[in-house]
Design an enzyme around this catalytic site. Structure first.
Site, PDB file in Angstrom:
ATOM      1  N   HIS A 120       0.856  -1.185   0.000  1.00 21.39           N
ATOM      2  CA  HIS A 120       0.000   0.000   0.000  1.00 21.39           C
ATOM      3  C   HIS A 120       0.893   1.237   0.000  1.00 21.39           C
ATOM      4  O   HIS A 120       2.052   1.178   0.420  1.00 21.39           O
ATOM      5  CB  HIS A 120      -0.896   0.002   1.235  1.00 21.39           C
ATOM      6  CG  HIS A 120      -1.967  -1.039   1.209  1.00 21.39           C
ATOM      7  ND1 HIS A 120      -3.092  -0.943   1.990  1.00 21.39           N
ATOM      8  CD2 HIS A 120      -2.093  -2.201   0.519  1.00 21.39           C
ATOM      9  CE1 HIS A 120      -3.867  -1.994   1.785  1.00 21.39           C
ATOM     10  NE2 HIS A 120      -3.272  -2.778   0.891  1.00 21.39           N
ATOM     11  N   GLU A 137       1.179   3.886   1.840  1.00 20.32           N
ATOM     12  CA  GLU A 137       1.790   4.272   3.113  1.00 20.32           C
ATOM     13  C   GLU A 137       2.949   3.344   3.476  1.00 20.32           C
ATOM     14  O   GLU A 137       4.000   3.800   3.924  1.00 20.32           O
ATOM     15  CB  GLU A 137       0.748   4.257   4.239  1.00 20.32           C
ATOM     16  CG  GLU A 137      -0.381   5.240   4.042  1.00 20.32           C
ATOM     17  CD  GLU A 137      -1.589   4.657   3.318  1.00 20.32           C
ATOM     18  OE1 GLU A 137      -2.699   5.171   3.548  1.00 20.32           O
ATOM     19  OE2 GLU A 137      -1.438   3.701   2.518  1.00 20.32           O
ATOM     20  N   CYS A 170      -5.896   2.313   5.854  1.00 17.21           N
ATOM     21  CA  CYS A 170      -6.577   1.065   6.186  1.00 17.21           C
ATOM     22  C   CYS A 170      -5.997   0.537   7.505  1.00 17.21           C
ATOM     23  O   CYS A 170      -4.997   1.052   7.999  1.00 17.21           O
ATOM     24  CB  CYS A 170      -6.387   0.051   5.060  1.00 17.21           C
ATOM     25  SG  CYS A 170      -4.727  -0.683   5.000  1.00 17.21           S
ATOM     26  N   CYS A 188      -2.200  -0.300   7.237  1.00 16.27           N
ATOM     27  CA  CYS A 188      -1.351   0.891   7.132  1.00 16.27           C
ATOM     28  C   CYS A 188      -1.345   1.686   8.432  1.00 16.27           C
ATOM     29  O   CYS A 188      -0.303   2.205   8.836  1.00 16.27           O
ATOM     30  CB  CYS A 188      -1.817   1.762   5.971  1.00 16.27           C
ATOM     31  SG  CYS A 188      -1.520   0.998   4.365  1.00 16.27           S
TER      32      CYS A 188
END
Length: 150
Positions: A47, A49, A77, A80
């Site tokens: 992801h 991040e 999320c 993350c």
């Protein structure tokens, strides 16, 4: 924040992955960028991040982001958010909400729901095993004088 947003838009336009971008800032300067690379790398943890955190930590030579801020194009999320807390930046800023993400089929609510359930009631079969063997590593860690705590 505008750079994180720009990255998220570019990621979609280039076909490299989902509509997410993130940057890590230290002393007012961007030190690392990240975009969603899940499908490009076949890595479900890639992801924006997490990618940005990994790059920033490599650049800083540290496993913590002391004195840093993270700007992300969307509310993180659960994975993350966990990674961000472990990285320990000073601040996090986000643009789109998790509700905005859910509206385009990036809905993490099922993870929040699963975390709240007892392990025996979760949808993903989970069973503890070999704790008596595994606890040895914890004992050694607890007794070690060479460990770097985090």
């Amino acid at each position: 924040m505008r750079e994180a947003i720009r990255l998220s838009i570019h990621n979609v336009e280039s076909g490299n992955g989902g509509p997410f971008g993130a940057v890590v800032v230290k002393d007012g300067k961007i030190i690392a960028h990240g975009t969603n690379q899940v499908t490009a790398t076949n890595d479900p943890t890639a992801h924006a991040e997490v990618v940005a955190i990994r790059k920033a930590c490599e650049i800083l030579g540290s496993f913590q982001l002391d004195g840093c801020e993270i700007y992300t194009s969307c509310e993180p999320c659960p994975m993350c958010l966990g990674a961000i807390y472990w990285a320990r930046p000073d601040k996090i800023y986000y643009a789109n909400t998790k509700e905005d993400a859910a509206a385009i089929n990036f809905d993490d609510q099922f993870i929040y729901d699963e975390i709240e359930r007892p392990i025996s009631e979760r949808k993903l079969f989970t069973q503890q095993m070999l704790r008596d063997e595994a606890i040895e590593a914890f004992k050694k860690w607890s007794e070690s004088s060479d460990k770097i705590e985090y």
